[in-house]
Design a protein around this motif. Structure first.
Motif, PDB file in Angstrom:
ATOM      1  N   ARG A  94     -10.265   3.573  -8.872  1.00  0.00           N
ATOM      2  CA  ARG A  94     -11.257   4.448  -8.229  1.00  0.00           C
ATOM      3  C   ARG A  94     -10.559   5.518  -7.388  1.00  0.00           C
ATOM      4  NH1 ARG A  94     -16.602   3.086  -8.247  1.00  0.00           N
ATOM      5  NH2 ARG A  94     -17.109   0.998  -9.020  1.00  0.00           N
ATOM      6  N   ALA A  95      -9.521   5.081  -6.626  1.00  0.00           N
ATOM      7  CA  ALA A  95      -8.829   6.028  -5.767  1.00  0.00           C
ATOM      8  C   ALA A  95      -8.143   7.119  -6.610  1.00  0.00           C
ATOM      9  CB  ALA A  95      -7.801   5.286  -4.898  1.00  0.00           C
ATOM     10  N   THR A 138      -9.902  -0.855  -7.112  1.00  0.00           N
ATOM     11  CA  THR A 138      -9.826   0.073  -5.971  1.00  0.00           C
ATOM     12  C   THR A 138      -8.791   1.158  -6.234  1.00  0.00           C
ATOM     13  OG1 THR A 138      -8.280  -1.412  -4.824  1.00  0.00           O
ATOM     14  CG2 THR A 138     -10.592  -1.570  -4.195  1.00  0.00           C
ATOM     15  N   VAL A 139      -7.689   0.789  -6.863  1.00  0.00           N
ATOM     16  CA  VAL A 139      -6.656   1.785  -7.149  1.00  0.00           C
ATOM     17  C   VAL A 139      -7.166   2.776  -8.199  1.00  0.00           C
ATOM     18  CG1 VAL A 139      -4.326   2.123  -8.070  1.00  0.00           C
ATOM     19  CG2 VAL A 139      -4.779   0.262  -6.450  1.00  0.00           C
ATOM     20  N   ILE A 186      -6.110  -4.784  -2.554  1.00  0.00           N
ATOM     21  CA  ILE A 186      -5.684  -3.673  -3.403  1.00  0.00           C
ATOM     22  C   ILE A 186      -5.821  -4.123  -4.854  1.00  0.00           C
ATOM     23  CG2 ILE A 186      -3.800  -2.086  -3.926  1.00  0.00           C
ATOM     24  CD1 ILE A 186      -2.637  -2.723  -1.155  1.00  0.00           C
ATOM     25  N   ALA A 221       0.841  -1.206   0.000  1.00  0.00           N
ATOM     26  CA  ALA A 221       0.000   0.000   0.000  1.00  0.00           C
ATOM     27  C   ALA A 221       0.872   1.252   0.000  1.00  0.00           C
ATOM     28  CB  ALA A 221      -0.924  -0.006   1.221  1.00  0.00           C
ATOM     29  N   ARG A 275      -4.000   6.495  -1.714  1.00  0.00           N
ATOM     30  CA  ARG A 275      -3.965   5.636  -0.545  1.00  0.00           C
ATOM     31  C   ARG A 275      -5.200   4.736  -0.572  1.00  0.00           C
ATOM     32  NH1 ARG A 275      -0.226   3.939   2.825  1.00  0.00           N
ATOM     33  NH2 ARG A 275       0.833   5.923   2.364  1.00  0.00           N
ATOM     34  N   VAL A 276      -5.005   3.455  -0.518  1.00  0.00           N
ATOM     35  CA  VAL A 276      -6.121   2.501  -0.476  1.00  0.00           C
ATOM     36  C   VAL A 276      -6.282   2.084   0.990  1.00  0.00           C
ATOM     37  CG1 VAL A 276      -6.989   0.307  -1.320  1.00  0.00           C
ATOM     38  CG2 VAL A 276      -5.484   1.683  -2.771  1.00  0.00           C
ATOM     39  N   SER A 277      -7.444   2.299   1.516  1.00  0.00           N
ATOM     40  CA  SER A 277      -7.617   2.024   2.946  1.00  0.00           C
ATOM     41  C   SER A 277      -8.353   0.714   3.214  1.00  0.00           C
ATOM     42  CB  SER A 277      -8.360   3.179   3.622  1.00  0.00           C
ATOM     43  OG  SER A 277      -9.645   3.298   3.040  1.00  0.00           O
ATOM     44  N   GLU A 278      -8.687   0.029   2.150  1.00  0.00           N
ATOM     45  CA  GLU A 278      -9.413  -1.234   2.343  1.00  0.00           C
ATOM     46  C   GLU A 278      -8.841  -2.284   1.402  1.00  0.00           C
ATOM     47  OE1 GLU A 278     -13.622  -0.754   2.450  1.00  0.00           O
ATOM     48  OE2 GLU A 278     -14.017  -2.903   2.346  1.00  0.00           O
TER      49      GLU A 278
END
Lengths: 762, 762
Positions: free
Chosen positions: A749-750, A746-747, A742, A726, A736-739
């Motif tokens: 979207r982040a 999710t990346v 990974i 992360a 930063r992916v908090s959930e």
């Protein structure tokens, strides 16, 4: 016997794993291959709803099915187990559901037949009428929900009896730690305060050998052949359930096809024991891979972490709140809440610490300890948090950690002074091996590269006991009798090396007997990387005892020290033939453990040793898709003396690959409590193509007080992988992916969100 | 722990046999019921001739038989055992016949198949071409024959290496004893000299469970599940044959369905081990009852006994020559010649003694030790002889014995002073219980009644070793781990009582683990009534060691002596939970044994203890047919403390019934080496209707130095039955039968001969 004899070096050598040949030739003994004469196969009927009262169970059609011997429900279990609820911490899990079901997949009935296919078909004929209740799935929702998984708490072990009869809560166990001064005051006085929330997801242990148990009624009692990591506990718990003296229960464990915590405490053993006793025949239950997903998972958790810092970037206050999604039954969850909870503030030197760690009941399958015992989740949180603060403060993450790490002699948040310099050493080592601070290829075009690292700490399970017997024979061989389970981690080989070293014999001449509670003395269990330290010491001491007895024998038969009389002749002089044994025994429990204060978690001696690890990662991200490729992992582990360097290397890299899978791709998906990806087709563990370049870097100074300076290494490689990746992702693309996991999505979207162009949630 | 705690009386109580319920409900584990996955069944092709060179073996048809996996001959065994000859004394018995066959029934080949019926059918397709040699069957003919069963002697154990390479003899082992002055001179000086010759016949052990072995190749070695009385020896011998370290062999023994010496040393183990390793699959061989008759028998013998007496009726000289028909291979025969030979002069105080005892090779099935280890045959001879002399001298047999018996402190023929007064005590007791000298109903008309008695002595096997482990747990149970085999004699129960007595716990809380050489330490074997004394001591000492360790634990955790802290709490204080063990160990070998001088058999300390027995019998004879009915047997046994009086009683009466069968009816018949009555239809063991009224009379003073003053009792009841009955027959009808069994025909013939009207021999 003889000082002039050259010492054989057993310890420190990469002796081949003793079961390797058997495994690769497919000849090894696994319970799945065990058939006993007259044996019945059991197939389990499972709940299709997540939370309900059972109105009625109709087993008549199944029982009438030709070839079916017996159909049992929870009420039948009562005939032989007056209170048929098991559990290592709480006595809350019914052998088969009684009045309620609490998760989709919960065992409700079992069909026994000589043909497993008949049993499976009959299972489909069982009909249950449910009165459904509101379920709760999320650990945070469970905190405030008005639906309760259990009517009241049923604590088992003495230490938690204060919870007895507590009602209207989904909190199974609340752990708290208070260190230093008042943490709220410290936050008020802080220069900067940061607070972040992280989530981890339920994943699965999925050893390639799913749980399996065969129970065999004997005239005097019951023998359980079971793939289990804690044979001494199985004996203890089954005898408690049956109200029998323990010696009537025999538990035998061969090699396991993986464990990782999935096979701790009671899995199938209570059910299969009861079924065999009721059927008066041997019964086997072997789960399918699908069923394994309903049976045991790794804790998902919500982790809130808040730090206060002074103007020099020193952390002065930390507050951690951890909510562990334990599923429908406590299992070892309270111990995870406690044991992982105690290091939730990380390997940092923080004056004021408050930790609250809650094991939560939800209507999900049971969560158990998995490799790392909660620490990979915690470290994911606190090492993301560490990097995030460093970034906000504009301090290099390495420098920020150096300002804050716990150095030797300083007091850990538990009140125990650190007896190792390994925190600074693993930090230095990972920075050095990652060439932190040096320029590197940052990628081209839409492909970005980044580097990150993390450090983590874990205490050993304490107190815990290991006992061993070492039998040394006139034939010059030694036999180690103990209850440690070799589930693939190589403990038999390592323990044999320790015995060989003490007795100065070739390691091939040390035989290790599979755990069998009829003969092996007590061991807490094969868990938490404790075996090499605890059983290693017990084996060492038992071998030393045997050696002392051999020296007594030598004196008795008139062999002069240094006279080079062979072992067989010592025995021949005594027994007339070259036959006989000396038997050494030992019980090992680390000295000095002081239980923590229940209100503050403080203890001046909370663990015999600490495990320290660090991981450095380099990743590459395709910014057009978010896809993350891990290029390299550098795993640094503080192992003490390496008893067997090759096994140590495999343990470290194996654990890191397992955690890589959970970081990048593994997640158990639920739909209203129903696991929807309960197969390797849908739940993807890492394949060879997913594995990056891996480097293992060992801190092997014998600073540890384990046997020959060794300590456990089975989990260390799992600690830091997730947050290292992360942090590398952040380093590469600034998000930063908090959930976990990974994933590319999710990346992506982040990245879109960071660019002010968030995607809609599906 | 606590002097105020009431001592539980475990020893001296008739606790029920611990396996009784399992046995009577048919749930007990026997190897015959063991099936392993992928297992092959082996059926043996046996020699049809008694003595021949093998010209060729044609296994092609058998091997081609559908369903046959493998056919093995002796040459195949060589692939895995370089010198495939086994034996406890001599290495003379081939696993499968090699160049020669030496008896009818000798294993020549084995067929392996998944279906035992297929294997049996294929056996019939094997064809062997023999070049027949002159056989020798009788032990006396073997002495002078010019045909030799073996080309040369192949001694195994060190003590008999002087026999290595000896050729042109059928004497396997010559034992000699010379005591006092020159015996021939003593005969010259004697007032009277008597000489008689007796014969005993081969009989059979026939345990209801015939020999059976399952061998299971494991990755690292081989596990043998076998019905065997000497698991430690099996491990030793199979590893020797394979050239493997012993720890790669695991020998496991459950309960046996009888043994009586038939299952000592190697029976099927070497063959099944080799077959399994060559087939790379588990192999089971279970003999039929018929095959058991070809596999092992009891020694027939020819016994010549000569006594010189002074004018007071005191025996001054004795010469004994004993020829044991050992069959084609030595097995334990040389030890029978030696061990029984040493007491061939009986429990008598004779100044000049010469004994020669020869184990003879013949072309018969192997003779092994059987309950009594040769003594019932010897006592048959010397107690017939005693009565015959008394009759000739006109002295009452009781009075005659009183003049001559060996009293405490006097030197036995072996040179060892008698450390017991039991000879005179058993003599007095049997006379008292038989009301010797009182008038009794002598019968009416053609039916005559008579009474007789006999006394006998046996030394214990020495030296021999027993080792034990006693594990005492926090649950208050104890586990005894040892290699003594409970074959029906109740050793598990008796040993558990000893452990319970030492640890002051209920005997039900003592668990006894079946022999398993992976965990049980060494034991010489379950034979010669040695277990209760030797293993009893080892179990006692190991329990005392465990108790001492428990006391150490109590001190360590601050429990005051007398403070009545329960065991579980002692462990809980140490281990945090009520779990854990202390482990006691012991090795027992009797003190002071001095090996006898090889030329004279003299030793000042030849045995740790003596076993004394006497039997009184009352018989009724139909003089018109010769039919003998035994009305009553009174068995007197010197047992020391009775650990379990009911088991003692059953052992004494059981042994006497077994010997009754061999006295009255059991005989293995041969026709040119072929057993012709190899079934219970033709070989009649006693039925309930054959059993007379039996009284057991125990001398249970704790004069013995066994555990709690006990000594072994498994054989004592067998000693004197045969001669007591023969003496009673003489008492009834005045004829002497010098060859067992005492059938109606032999008695009738003897009566007709005595009346001067001999019947023609058929």
């Amino acid at each position: 016997m003889n000082d002039q004899i050259t010492q054989i070096r057993a310890v420190g050598q990469s002796h081949p794993r003793r079961e390797a040949r058997e495994k690769v030739t497919g000849r090894i003994e696994y319970i799945h291959n065990l058939r006993l004469p007259n044996m019945l196969y059991g197939k389990i009927f499972r709940s299709t709803v997540a939370h309900a009262r059972i109105v009625s169970i109709d087993t008549s059609e199944a029982a009438a099915c030709p070839g079916v011997d017996m159909v049992l429900t929870g009420e039948d279990i009562r005939k032989i187990m007056p209170d048929p609820h098991f559990g290592v911490m709480f006595h809350d899990q019914p052998v088969l559901a009684l009045d309620k079901v609490r998760y989709v997949g919960e065992p409700v009935a079992i069909v026994l037949a000589s043909d497993p296919n008949v049993a499976a078909e009959a299972v489909a004929l069982i009909d249950v009428d449910y009165d459904e209740l509101e379920p709760v799935f999320d650990e945070m929702e469970a905190l405030s929900a008005e639906t309760f998984v259990h009517d009241e708490l049923k604590p088992g072990i003495p230490e938690i009896q204060f919870l007895k009869g507590v009602r209207d809560t989904n909190v199974g166990f609340p752990y708290q730690l208070r260190h230093g001064g008042d943490v709220d005051t410290a936050f008020e006085e802080a220069d900067r305060v940061f607070e972040h929330t992280f989530r981890t997801h339920p994943s699965a242990h999925v050893p390639l050998e799913p749980p399996v148990t065969v129970a065999e009624p004997t005239g005097a009692g019951l023998t359980l052949h079971t793939a289990n990591q804690s044979p001494s506990f199985v004996r203890y718990e089954i005898s408690r359930l049956l109200g029998w003296p323990q010696h009537r229960i025999r538990v035998r464990v061969p090699y396991l096809g993986g464990g990782f915590g999935a096979k701790l405490w009671i899995r199938l053993e209570a059910l299969v024991a009861a079924a065999a006793l009721l059927a008066k025949r041997p019964v086997k239950v072997s789960l399918s891979m699908e069923e394994q997903f309903y049976t045991i998972t790794k804790h998902g958790a919500t982790l809130k972490i808040k730090s206060g810092l002074d103007k020099d970037g020193r952390i002065t206050a930390r507050k951690c709140e951890v909510f562990w999604n334990g599923g429908a039954y406590a299992d070892i969850g309270p111990a995870v809440a406690f044991h992982a909870g105690m290091t939730a503030a990380g390997p940092y030197d923080i004056e004021n610490v408050a930790i609250d760690s809650f094991s939560m009941y939800t209507n999900r399958p049971v969560a158990g300890a998995m490799r790392g015992f909660g620490h990979p989740q915690l470290i994911w949180a606190y090492e993301n948090h560490t990097d995030m603060m460093a970034h906000e403060l504009g301090i290099d993450p390495l420098e920020f950690r150096r300002r804050n790490i716990l150095r030797e002699g300083k007091e850990h948040a538990t009140g125990t002074a650190l007896n190792t310099s390994s925190v600074e050493k693993v930090l230095d080592r990972v920075a050095e091996r990652l060439q932190w601070g040096k320029p590197f290829e940052r990628g081209e075009g839409t492909v970005k590269r980044g580097r990150g690292f993390a450090i983590g700490i874990k205490a050993s399970i304490a107190p815990s006991t290991s006992e061993a017997i070492v039998r040394l024979g006139a034939d010059g061989s030694a036999t180690l009798i103990c209850a440690t389970v070799d589930m693939g981690q190589g403990s038999d080989t390592a323990h044999a090396q320790i015995v060989a070293e003490v007795l100065n014999m070739p390691v091939e001449m040390v035989h290790v007997v599979h755990p069998d509670t009829d003969v092996a003395p007590y061991d807490t269990g094969t868990l938490g990387s404790r075996s090499l330290y605890h059983m290693g010491h017990a084996a060492r001491l038992a071998a030393e005892d045997a050696k002392a007895k051999l020296e007594e024998l030598a004196a008795e038969v008139g062999a002069q020290p240094g006279s080079n009389v062979p072992i067989w002749e010592l025995f021949a002089r005594k027994n007339g033939m070259p036959v006989g044994h000396v038997v050494g025994t030992a019980s090992f429990i680390p000295d000095g453990h002081i239980p923590p204060d229940p209100m503050t978690g403080q203890s001046p001696h909370i663990t015999p040793y600490w495990m320290l690890g660090a991981t450095g990662a380099e990743v590459e991200i395709d910014t057009e898709t978010g896809r993350v490729t891990v290029l390299k992992m550098i795993n640094v582990a503080d192992t003490g003396t390496q008893i067997n360097p090759k096994i140590v290397d495999h343990q470290i890299s194996g654990a890191s690959i397992m955690q890589l899978g959970q970081t990048m791709q593994e997640k158990v998906h639920f739909d209203f409590g129903q696991v929807t990806n309960a197969s390797f087709a849908d739940y993807k563990i890492p394949s060879m193509l997913d594995i990056p370049q891996i480097e293992t870097s060992i801190l092997d100074g014998a600073e540890a007080d384990g046997p020959f300076g060794a300590k456990g290494v089975g989990e260390t490689g799992s600690f830091c992988v997730s947050s290292a990746i992360a942090n590398a992702v952040f380093n590469a693309v600034g998000v930063r992916v908090s959930e976990m996991p990974i994933t590319g999505e999710t990346v992506y979207r982040a990245m879109r969100a960071a660019a002010g162009e968030p995607l809609e949630e599906e």
